[in-house]
Design an enzyme around this catalytic site. Structure first.
Site, mmCIF file in Angstrom:
data_model
loop_
_atom_site.group_PDB
_atom_site.id
_atom_site.type_symbol
_atom_site.label_atom_id
_atom_site.label_comp_id
_atom_site.label_asym_id
_atom_site.label_seq_id
_atom_site.Cartn_x
_atom_site.Cartn_y
_atom_site.Cartn_z
ATOM 1 N N GLU A 166 16.110 45.025 11.943
ATOM 2 C CA GLU A 166 14.733 44.546 11.925
ATOM 3 C C GLU A 166 14.026 44.653 13.284
ATOM 4 O OE1 GLU A 166 14.777 40.603 10.240
ATOM 5 O OE2 GLU A 166 15.543 41.306 8.317
ATOM 6 N N GLU A 345 19.755 43.396 3.083
ATOM 7 C CA GLU A 345 19.571 41.938 2.988
ATOM 8 C C GLU A 345 18.617 41.642 1.852
ATOM 9 O OE1 GLU A 345 18.261 39.784 6.491
ATOM 10 O OE2 GLU A 345 19.644 40.922 7.749
HETATM 11 O O1 IFM Z 1 18.440 35.123 8.775
HETATM 12 C C1 IFM Z 1 17.623 36.243 8.798
HETATM 13 C C2 IFM Z 1 18.383 37.455 9.282
HETATM 14 O O2 IFM Z 1 18.985 37.237 10.519
HETATM 15 C C3 IFM Z 1 17.457 38.636 9.409
HETATM 16 N N1 IFM Z 1 16.708 38.837 8.192
HETATM 17 C C4 IFM Z 1 16.072 37.711 7.578
HETATM 18 C C5 IFM Z 1 17.049 36.560 7.437
HETATM 19 C C6 IFM Z 1 16.354 35.352 6.776
HETATM 20 O O3 IFM Z 1 15.274 34.940 7.539
#
Ligand code: IFM
Length: 440
Positions: A166, A345
């Site tokens: 990210e 994710e």
């Molecule tokens: O916890 C985070 C993760 O570290 C990165 N992506 C989003 C998740 C939820 O906010």
């Protein structure tokens, strides 16, 4: 009843990140990271907590791998704490730190679980921040050297390597709003950081490939679909602009080899200088792209709709809208020439409670996952090449500026006792993986 059957080699998994779960923040020679410094600074974390102990995964990784086996995950996505391996960010290697990841990978392989490794999930060594952090181009070279150290040691067992998790959150939350470490609020720094993250990504990919051509190199981007509030041409145009402004800053350089027009508009005079050769470096062909998806923005010509009537919201205040995942996957698939996609994710924070029977009944998380799996399956039927899915997260953990107040885990962690309990969603996920299908 509709049955959604997934390809036999679909990579079902779950994800975590070093700072969010490991704890042991200063053990065995680990150096300080920017998240150690940030969470130790009063007022930065909502519940005044730190990642000092977190889920104590550094000491309990065997137990956690046993839980991964119980759920039957085929892959486990985790990140390396750079400062655990290189306490000063470069130079002398801390062998005890490197050994930890070696043991973790060995244990995963012994359990037949595919390790899916992220090199940078936000915990920059503080020593590098003291020299300017990502604003300083030297950090890109330090990242490449760190990548070489890691792939030399683990490249024989780890196939999937992610350079960055990210980059937009690192840019905006870390350097523009300052809600994340290192807590900088400066648009000039933020856009310089954005470009250097891209340069470091390119150098990292080169380091991976030159050290071990067998490994697969990728990056993980978080994307929020921008849906128009109505079918009016004004709302449709507003949604397109919103998408371009927030999502193409990293997609375009990586997959088109140039920054989008929207980046120049957004950054204005803060647009960083791009050196000769940078764009070719950044746009090297990748073996996969990871997509993190949580929600969408609903956009009208008058701005974003904050609360969508009738919609469900998670504890993060994010709207639950699984069909937006399918739309987003189709959009990027048609706008770019992409390598295979992994959902790296997806998940949701809800208020969980332990029931009298000792279990955690979390039907809303279960349903959230089910709907998103189905929409992914539909996107695959549309022609999007999705190869796997990592649920965020394996464990409840330290949710950055929110501390421990948001629980995303398939497994509950009692932070007082470190007891783990697989939630209903985790048990259900085990069944999905076992049968490789979902029905509704
Ligand atoms: O916890 C985070 C993760 O570290 C990165 N992506 C989003 C998740 C939820 O906010």
């Amino acid at each position: 009843m509709t049955i959604y059957e997934f390809p036999h080699n679909f990579l079902w998994g779950a994800a975590t990140a070093s700072y969010q779960i490991e704890g042991a923040w200063d053990e065995d020679g680990k150096g300080e990271s920017i998240w150690d410094r940030f969470s130790h600074t009063p007022g930065k974390i909502e519940d005044s907590s730190t990642g000092d102990v977190a889920c104590d995964h550094y000491h309990r990784y065997e137990e956690d791998i046993a839980l991964i086996r119980r759920i039957g995950l085929k892959a486990y996505r985790f990140s390396i704490g750079w400062a655990r391996v290189l306490p000063q960010g470069r130079g002398k290697i801390n062998l005890k730190g490197l050994d930890f990841y070696d043991r973790l990978v060995d244990s995963l392989c012994a359990a037949n679980i595919e390790p899916f490794l992220t090199l940078y999930h936000w915990d920059l060594p503080q020593a590098l921040q003291d020299e300017g952090g990502w604003e300083n181009r030297d950090t890109c070279h330090a990242f490449a050297d760190y990548t070489t150290v890691m792939v030399k040691r683990l490249g024989d067992r780890v196939k999937y390597w992610t350079t960055f998790n990210e980059p937009s959150v690192i840019t905006y939350d870390g350097n523009l709003s300052g809600e994340h470490a290192p807590g900088i609020q400066d648009p000039r720094v933020a856009f310089q950081v954005a470009h250097h993250l891209m340069v470091a990504h390119g150098l990292g990919v080169q380091a991976l490939r030159s050290t071990n051509p067998q490994v697969e190199a990728g990056i993980v981007l978080n994307l929020w679909m921008a849906d128009p509030a109505t079918n009016s041409p004004e709302d449709i145009a507003a949604a397109e602009t919103a998408w371009n402004r927030s999502e193409t800053l990293f997609l375009d350089p990586i997959f088109k080899g140039h920054y989008p027009h929207a980046a120049y508009e957004l950054a204005g005079e803060n647009m960083p200088a791009v050196k000769d050769g940078d764009m070719t470096l950044i746009a090297q062909k990748l073996d996969y792209v990871g997509i993190n998806f949580y929600s969408r923005n609903l956009v009208s010509a008058n701005g974003n709709i904050d609360i969508v009537p009738g919609s469900e919201y998670t504890e993060m205040g994010w709207e639950v809208c699984a069909p937006a995942l399918r739309r987003m996957l189709n959009k990027i698939n048609s706008d770019y020439d992409l390598p295979p996609i992994y959902i790296t994710e997806n998940g949701s924070a809800f208020k969980d409670e332990v029931s009298a029977d000792g279990k955690v009944h979390d039907p809303r998380r279960l349903d959230y996952l089910k709907q998103h799996f189905i929409q992914t399956h539909l996107a695959m039927q549309d022609g999007v090449d999705v190869r796997g899915y990592m649920v965020w997260s394996l464990l409840d953990n330290f949710e950055w500026g929110h501390g421990y107040s948001k629980r995303f885990g398939l497994i509950r962690v009692d932070y007082d006792t470190q007891q783990r309990t697989i939630k209903d969603s985790g048990e259900w996920y085990a069944e999905v993986i076992r049968t490789n299908q979902i029905y509704e």
